[in-house]
Write an enzyme that holds these catalytic residues in place. Sequence first.
Site, PDB file in Angstrom:
ATOM      1  N   ASN A 303     -52.966  16.187 -27.421  1.00  0.00           N
ATOM      2  CA  ASN A 303     -53.570  16.464 -26.163  1.00  0.00           C
ATOM      3  C   ASN A 303     -54.292  15.367 -25.835  1.00  0.00           C
ATOM      4  O   ASN A 303     -54.901  14.566 -26.547  1.00  0.00           O
ATOM      5  CB  ASN A 303     -54.716  17.492 -26.626  1.00  0.00           C
ATOM      6  CG  ASN A 303     -55.690  17.809 -25.325  1.00  0.00           C
ATOM      7  OD1 ASN A 303     -56.600  17.048 -25.237  1.00  0.00           O
ATOM      8  ND2 ASN A 303     -55.488  18.916 -24.689  1.00  0.00           N
ATOM      9  N   VAL A 329     -51.792  20.833 -23.095  1.00  0.00           N
ATOM     10  CA  VAL A 329     -52.952  20.792 -22.297  1.00  0.00           C
ATOM     11  C   VAL A 329     -53.796  21.946 -22.648  1.00  0.00           C
ATOM     12  O   VAL A 329     -53.283  23.163 -22.580  1.00  0.00           O
ATOM     13  CB  VAL A 329     -52.860  20.828 -20.708  1.00  0.00           C
ATOM     14  CG1 VAL A 329     -54.042  20.486 -20.048  1.00  0.00           C
ATOM     15  CG2 VAL A 329     -51.691  19.702 -20.208  1.00  0.00           C
ATOM     16  N   GLU A 330     -54.973  22.015 -22.726  1.00  0.00           N
ATOM     17  CA  GLU A 330     -55.759  23.200 -23.236  1.00  0.00           C
ATOM     18  C   GLU A 330     -55.795  24.429 -22.328  1.00  0.00           C
ATOM     19  O   GLU A 330     -55.911  25.544 -22.630  1.00  0.00           O
ATOM     20  CB  GLU A 330     -57.329  22.830 -23.419  1.00  0.00           C
ATOM     21  CG  GLU A 330     -58.208  22.205 -22.168  1.00  0.00           C
ATOM     22  CD  GLU A 330     -57.962  20.738 -22.152  1.00  0.00           C
ATOM     23  OE1 GLU A 330     -58.749  20.293 -21.521  1.00  0.00           O
ATOM     24  OE2 GLU A 330     -56.889  20.129 -22.511  1.00  0.00           O
ATOM     25  N   SER A 331     -55.433  24.091 -21.085  1.00  0.00           N
ATOM     26  CA  SER A 331     -55.142  25.385 -20.173  1.00  0.00           C
ATOM     27  C   SER A 331     -54.037  26.112 -20.430  1.00  0.00           C
ATOM     28  O   SER A 331     -54.059  27.326 -19.823  1.00  0.00           O
ATOM     29  CB  SER A 331     -55.176  24.742 -18.741  1.00  0.00           C
ATOM     30  OG  SER A 331     -54.220  23.832 -18.681  1.00  0.00           O
ATOM     31  N   GLY A 332     -53.070  25.859 -21.253  1.00  0.00           N
ATOM     32  CA  GLY A 332     -52.104  26.402 -21.500  1.00  0.00           C
ATOM     33  C   GLY A 332     -50.667  25.858 -21.551  1.00  0.00           C
ATOM     34  O   GLY A 332     -49.675  26.114 -22.460  1.00  0.00           O
TER      35      GLY A 332
END
Length: 517
Positions: A303, A329-332
């Site tokens: 990440n 990415v932490e959003s998906g």
Amino acid sequence: MSPRRAPGVCTAEEAAALVGDGRTVACSGFVGSAHPEALTAAIERRFARDGRPRDLTLVYAAGQGDGKLRGMNHLAHEGLIRRVIGGHWGLAPALGRMAVEGRIEAYNFPQGVISQLFRDIAAGRPGCITRIGLGTFIDPRYGGGRLNANTPPGPIERIELGGTEWLWYRSFPVHVALLRATAADTGGNLVMDREAIVGEILPIAQAARNCGGTVIAQVSEIRPGSAPPHLVRVPGILVDRIVVASPDEHEQTFAEAFNPSYCSALPPGDDIGKALGAALPMDERRVIAARACDELPDHAVANLGIGMPEGIAKIAAERGLLDRFTLTVESGPTGGIPASGLSFGASVYPEAIIDQPAQFDFYDGGGLDFAALGLAQVDAEGNVNVSKFGTRLAGVGGFVNITQTARKVVFCGTFTAGGLEVEVRPDGLRIVREGTQKKFVRSLEQVSFNARRARENRQEVLVVTERAVFRLMESGLELTEVAPGIDVERQVLALMEFRPVVRSVRPMPPHVFSRRE
């Protein structure tokens, strides 16, 4: 049997009228991706016209805004908002000022926890029980995520289960869900085939529905017939109202009206490295990215945070390494190349896009091999602050989830701030003008990263700057590398408010000061 009632189609103004005083409103989105801009703008217009709704509690996971007027900036009005529980605040500066000045009750919780908490609320559970946040300013022993003295304690409790300490983030009712999708079919089922992310729209909708609340969805169109069931992200049974937004309030991100690469696979034969654009200029950001890239393990799941760490992908492309690790990415999104700026949260040609709570499940369980994030302040213990500095409120976003669980963490940032100028030469570094602000300080206003917990978790932690590299050791922060051309005493140690451990200091590798990677 009579047919199921389909959600009603209404205007944004009619939808805003459904938001009552004192309600708790949960809003989807990540920067500009999947944010219902037409709905938040309509609520602002109604408040300006009628003085309603009032005293809302606003809950959101990722930062939503452009740093100026869009996103959560629409709701930054005294009287409209009473309380905010947010993951990242920096993109809504007016809202942040209200928090810092004590004009609203304000909490900063980890982004991943908030996205997961929506699922717990939907399921009728007492809340989210996790170790994320322990030892930071979010821990109730150190403030409980409260951002001012007018904010009451209580939403977070430290508990013990099986001899291990945990944080319990308490559930609360969600009265209104504000969602965004690409389209609705005639049954109100929502699809997101042209969105850059999925986010957490399903758990938000389920939470509001199971709390007896109202679910309002913004879409760009209503498609005739029924959507393919495997493409439906939110079933129509959860949706109460649908608003068809105009194109200017339904851009894919706050930087781009529509970029097909954010929701498409890489075409056969294409080189994904081309999506990265021009090479990094030979400056301090490049030096930092190049040195941080050295730490990327082969086959890593990684990440890269917004800002300076984004450059690592460009360096990896120059070195021909992009196929040797996977960026997430932490959003998906998983795979591809993370977008930057106001498109952050999207990825160029991702391999998969999962929902945000599931991505954080993976992160929280130790799925990240490598994470590179920014830094603002570091102390002698190796603790890091990225969230609050005087009157400036950035918030932690996904920082706490990521840094508390990744196997290797590299913090990236310039050694000083405020006007720093450097000259990068093949033989090293020259400081042209020193920054006026020290980053290596005696004490932090907030602890966003707890070094003691990192040592307990056996994480490998480095701090990479343009002139020096530090490593987190049992004895504290240790200086391990210095750029050629830099005077250790005068240009490193004298500019720190503490003395790090200094034992064996070697030169930073020469390749980071050259394009010959």
